[in-house]
Structures are given as structure tokens and as C-alpha cells.
Design an enzyme around this catalytic site. Structure first.
Site, PDB file in Angstrom:
ATOM      1  N   ASP A 276       0.862  -1.193   0.000  1.00 52.98           N
ATOM      2  CA  ASP A 276       0.000   0.000   0.000  1.00 52.98           C
ATOM      3  C   ASP A 276       0.896   1.238   0.000  1.00 52.98           C
ATOM      4  O   ASP A 276       1.632   1.467   0.934  1.00 52.98           O
ATOM      5  CB  ASP A 276      -0.892  -0.017   1.275  1.00 52.98           C
ATOM      6  N   ARG A 278      -0.186   4.420  -0.350  1.00 53.97           N
ATOM      7  CA  ARG A 278      -0.944   5.657  -0.147  1.00 53.97           C
ATOM      8  C   ARG A 278      -0.406   6.499   1.013  1.00 53.97           C
ATOM      9  O   ARG A 278       0.040   6.002   2.021  1.00 53.97           O
ATOM     10  CB  ARG A 278      -2.424   5.336   0.101  1.00 53.97           C
TER      11      ARG A 278
HETATM   12  N1  GTP Z   1      -2.907  -2.444  -6.079  1.00 52.98           N
HETATM   13  C1  GTP Z   1      -4.178  -2.826  -5.924  1.00 52.98           C
HETATM   14  N2  GTP Z   1      -5.087  -1.893  -5.563  1.00 52.98           N
HETATM   15  C2  GTP Z   1      -6.368  -2.305  -5.418  1.00 52.98           C
HETATM   16  C3  GTP Z   1      -6.798  -3.637  -5.624  1.00 52.98           C
HETATM   17  N3  GTP Z   1      -8.131  -3.692  -5.410  1.00 52.98           N
HETATM   18  C4  GTP Z   1      -8.524  -2.425  -5.076  1.00 52.98           C
HETATM   19  N4  GTP Z   1      -7.449  -1.622  -5.082  1.00 52.98           N
HETATM   20  C5  GTP Z   1      -7.348  -0.219  -4.726  1.00 52.98           C
HETATM   21  O1  GTP Z   1      -7.490  -0.151  -3.314  1.00 52.98           O
HETATM   22  C6  GTP Z   1      -8.017   1.103  -2.967  1.00 52.98           C
HETATM   23  C7  GTP Z   1      -9.234   0.859  -2.091  1.00 52.98           C
HETATM   24  O2  GTP Z   1      -9.248   1.897  -1.233  1.00 52.98           O
HETATM   25  P1  GTP Z   1     -10.504   2.217  -0.302  1.00 52.98           P
HETATM   26  O3  GTP Z   1     -11.785   1.941  -1.021  1.00 52.98           O
HETATM   27  O4  GTP Z   1     -10.270   3.565   0.243  1.00 52.98           O
HETATM   28  O5  GTP Z   1     -10.492   1.128   0.793  1.00 52.98           O
HETATM   29  P2  GTP Z   1      -9.457   0.524   1.710  1.00 52.98           P
HETATM   30  O6  GTP Z   1      -8.213   1.284   1.837  1.00 52.98           O
HETATM   31  O7  GTP Z   1      -9.366  -0.829   1.210  1.00 52.98           O
HETATM   32  O8  GTP Z   1     -10.152   0.566   3.144  1.00 52.98           O
HETATM   33  P3  GTP Z   1     -11.616   1.002   3.552  1.00 52.98           P
HETATM   34  O9  GTP Z   1     -11.521   2.450   3.942  1.00 52.98           O
HETATM   35  O10 GTP Z   1     -11.988   0.121   4.684  1.00 52.98           O
HETATM   36  O11 GTP Z   1     -12.507   0.809   2.367  1.00 52.98           O
HETATM   37  C8  GTP Z   1      -8.363   1.820  -4.274  1.00 52.98           C
HETATM   38  O12 GTP Z   1      -7.327   2.717  -4.627  1.00 52.98           O
HETATM   39  C9  GTP Z   1      -8.411   0.683  -5.268  1.00 52.98           C
HETATM   40  O13 GTP Z   1      -8.074   1.086  -6.607  1.00 52.98           O
HETATM   41  C10 GTP Z   1      -5.799  -4.581  -5.986  1.00 52.98           C
HETATM   42  O14 GTP Z   1      -6.059  -5.779  -6.137  1.00 52.98           O
HETATM   43  N5  GTP Z   1      -4.518  -4.133  -6.124  1.00 52.98           N
END
Ligand code: GTP
Ligand code: ZN
Length: 362
Positions: A276, A278
Site C-alpha cells: 500500500d 498511499r
Molecule cells: N494495487 C491494488 N489496488 C487495489 C486492488 N483492489 C482495489 N485496489 C485499490 O485499493 C483502494 C481501495 O481503497 P478504499 O476503497 O479507500 O479502501 P481501503 O483502503 O481498502 O479501506 P476502507 O476504507 O476500509 O474501504 C483503491 O485505490 C483501489 O483502486 C488490488 O487488487 N490491487
């Protein structure tokens, strides 16, 4: 000239720039209704005149009083007035972050107090005036741009965003360094001392806009907006951090690896990324624009909770946001629970009942 911004009356579109605009200030332990009250009082040393001006019901009255007592003005006033004005204007924007963001949003345009009566503070109405107040406002703008939290993100503009659940205010921000754009959607009003229902949502084009069932983002986005409207007020910060910060095309590469059996963390790592990437520090700038210090955060992600606490946001409650669990994202969500510590009410590795899966299969 089109890159000039003229202001004069407090009621004008950019009236917040006027010293007569009603934004209270607290200086040296006392309250001043407007920066005009403070500025006019500094002309005198007699405490009675100062108090009369401080208590004036309006900035116009404060101005009139200073004229009425002008023979008692301090002899050195001409030599200190510009510095006095610079001090009170800086204080006004320091004490009202929302105004500071708006001042920065004026970009690099020339700010002019368009005053026919005043050729020292204003432009004299015909552009021949010194415009010292406009110059001070531009000096304050340049200094604010270099200060936290303003240097993290610059506010740009606000527009309406009607959705099926309610109409939000959509505030646009830009990272000055990278030019990356982010959004804050706000709904309703909240008191300063009230924790605000908030969602920090990372951009997921596939989930948010293309109805993907591979993840839970789109379901969460919709539910978060519905929750905010049902609550009567709240905020969703929409951060351009596609793919947990690796971008859309790398996310598709990661999905390709997941199609061959890797989990969402392994896929990132095989591509050379951390699980991650971010960052959330720039949320501080959006929250200062919105005047938010305490939140009830809709998330299952402990890293978001930690990141917000690190920038001094008080999370009074974590609100779960468990939406859209289906057979296509079951493994993804279980991995988030197992490897990224996501807090799901029902452990994601609990096999879903057959009817629940078939119901979700769509
Ligand atoms: N690298 C990658 N990113 C993913 C994948 N699936 C979803 N994402 C990314 O994960 C992020 C999801 O972020 P949020 O929806 O804020 O959720 P979260 O950080 O999982 O946590 P919550 O706040 O609980 O929803 C987004 O940027 C999606 O594009 C994956 O398989 N790989
Ligand atoms: Zn997603």
C-alpha cells in the site's frame, strides 16, 4: 485586465477580502468584531477611545469614530500604519483557514481594493492609487502558500454535485508540486464542536465507475454517500490514489497476476511495489478548508485510522463500511483482513452461505 481581482464592499463576491467583512479576531486576549475595528483602534493610545472603537456596533461606526477623534491620533501613525495593517490582515487569514484557502485560490492574479475614495489603501478608482491593501493581501497570499497545511494542497473552486441521494458541494484541490487533483464532497452543516461523519475514499476507477465486483470500493462509495445524506451532514474525501497508490495500469497488471492466483498483496510485491503506497498527510489541508477537527470515520482500514491520527485529526468513532461482499471479491477481502489488518465484522474467511453467494453472483 482579466487577471485582476477587484473588491470593495463586504457583500461583493470577494468581499471577504474587505476589512469590513465580518470575521471576528482575537488579538492580545481581546475580541475584535472585524479587522477594521482593530486597525482603527490602533490609531489611538487613549484607552477610552480604543474601547469606544472596539465596542462600535459596525466597522463603519468604528471608522466614523476614528475620524471623530482624529486630533487625538498618535503622532507616529503614518510611520506604523502599513505594518499595523499587514499584522491585522495576516491575523485575519491565520485565524480563518477557510478564508486563507480562498485567498490562495485567487492564484497569482493582481488583487485591488477598487476604492474611489482611497488612493493609499485602494486603487483610487482609476488605477492610479497605491493599492497598499491589495499589495498586503498579495503578500499574505504568498506567505500562506508556503505554510502548512496550505502548501500541501491548494483549494481551487467549489461546484454543486447532485447525486441520486442528495446534492453535495464538490470542492476541488490541487497538489502544487505534482498537479494531482483531489476532491472533497461535503453535505449539510455541522457545528465546530461536533464530530463529522467522514469517508476517506481512494480512487478506484474499476470499482467506482465500472461496476467492478473484484473489490468493494464502488459499493462502499455509494453506501458512504447514502450514510452521509441519511446522517444529515458529512464529508467524503475522494483521493486520486488509484490502485492503493500504484496507478490504474499497474493495478491492471496486479489484477492480471491475481487472475493467475496471486493475492492482492503478492501481486503488488511481484510488481515491485509495497502492498500500500498511499499517503494521507495532505488530507489536513482539505480538513482545514472544511473546518473539521473531529470525525466519525467510515472505514475498515486500520492504516487510515492511524494516518489521520498522525496528522492530528481526532477520530471519535470508527464506523464500519462493509459493503458488496461477493464471490468475486471474497478472496480479495479475506486477504485484506489477513494481510492488511482490515477490520471486518464477520471474518472475511468465513465461507459465505451458498444462497448468499448465488444471490450476489448477479
Ligand atoms: N494495487 C491494488 N489496488 C487495489 C486492488 N483492489 C482495489 N485496489 C485499490 O485499493 C483502494 C481501495 O481503497 P478504499 O476503497 O479507500 O479502501 P481501503 O483502503 O481498502 O479501506 P476502507 O476504507 O476500509 O474501504 C483503491 O485505490 C483501489 O483502486 C488490488 O487488487 N490491487
Ligand atoms: Zn476498488
Amino acid at each position: 485586465m482579466d487577471n485582476e481581482l477587484w473588491f470593495y464592499e463586504p457583500e461583493d463576491r470577494d468581499g471577504y477580502l474587505s476589512n469590513f467583512a465580518s470575521y471576528p479576531l482575537y488579538i492580545d486576549g481581546s475580541k475584535w468584531q472585524t479587522s477594521e475595528h482593530y486597525y482603527q483602534a490602533q490609531k489611538f493610545t487613549d484607552p477610552q477611545v480604543i474601547s469606544l472603537i472596539q465596542q462600535a456596533p459596525t466597522p463603519d461606526e468604528a471608522f466614523r469614530l476614528s475620524r471623530q477623534y482624529q486630533e487625538q491620533m498618535r503622532p507616529d501613525w503614518d510611520s506604523i500604519k502599513r505594518q499595523t495593517m499587514s499584522t491585522v490582515v495576516s491575523e485575519k487569514f491565520r485565524q480563518h483557514p477557510h478564508l486563507a484557502h480562498k485567498l490562495i485560490a485567487t492564484g497569482s492574479c493582481t488583487i485591488k481594493e477598487h476604492s474611489h475614495q482611497d488612493a493609499y489603501w485602494g486603487d483610487g478608482g482609476d488605477g492610479t492609487g497605491e493599492n497598499n491593501l491589495g499589495k498586503i493581501l498579495m503578500e499574505v497570499r504568498s506567505s500562506l502558500k508556503k505554510q502548512l497545511p496550505y502548501k500541501l494542497l491548494h483549494y481551487v473552486e467549489t461546484a454543486k454535485l447532485p447525486t441520486p441521494w442528495g446534492t453535495f458541494a464538490m470542492h476541488g484541490f490541487v497538489e502544487p508540486e505534482s498537479g494531482k487533483e483531489h476532491l472533497a464532497l461535503s453535505y449539510g452543516q455541522w457545528r465546530k464542536d461536533e464530530p463529522v461523519l467522514m469517508r476517506i475514499h481512494s480512487e478506484c476507477l474499476t470499482g467506482d465507475a465500472l461496476f467492478s465486483m473484484r473489490c468493494d470500493c464502488g459499493f462502499q462509495l455509494q453506501k458512504a454517500l447514502q450514510n452521509i445524506v441519511k446522517n444529515g451532514s458529512g464529508v467524503l474525501l475522494y483521493l486520486r490514489q488509484e490502485g492503493r497508490g500504484i496507478g490504474l495500469l499497474n493495478k491492471i497488471r496486479a489484477y492480471h497476476l491475481q487472475d493467475q492466483g496471486a493475492d492482492t498483496v503478492e501481486a503488488n510485491e511481484r510488481l515491485g511495489f509495497a502492498a500500500d503506497l498511499r499517503k494521507y498527510h495532505f488530507c489536513e489541508s482539505m480538513l482545514s478548508f472544511l473546518g473539521i477537527n473531529e470525525v466519525k470515520l467510515m472505514t475498515n482500514n486500520p492504516r487510515k485510522v492511524k494516518a489521520l491520527k498522525k496528522i492530528g485529526i481526532n477520530i471519535v468513532e470508527r464506523v464500519k463500511l462493509q459493503e458488496g461482499h461477493n464471490r468475486h471479491n471474497h478472496f480479495y477481502l479475506s486477504t485484506k483482513a489477513d494481510k492488511l489488518g482490515h477490520m471486518f465484522e464477520v471474518p472475511q474467511n468465513t465461507p459465505m452461505s451458498v444462497e448468499a453467494i448465488t444471490k450476489d453472483s448477479g
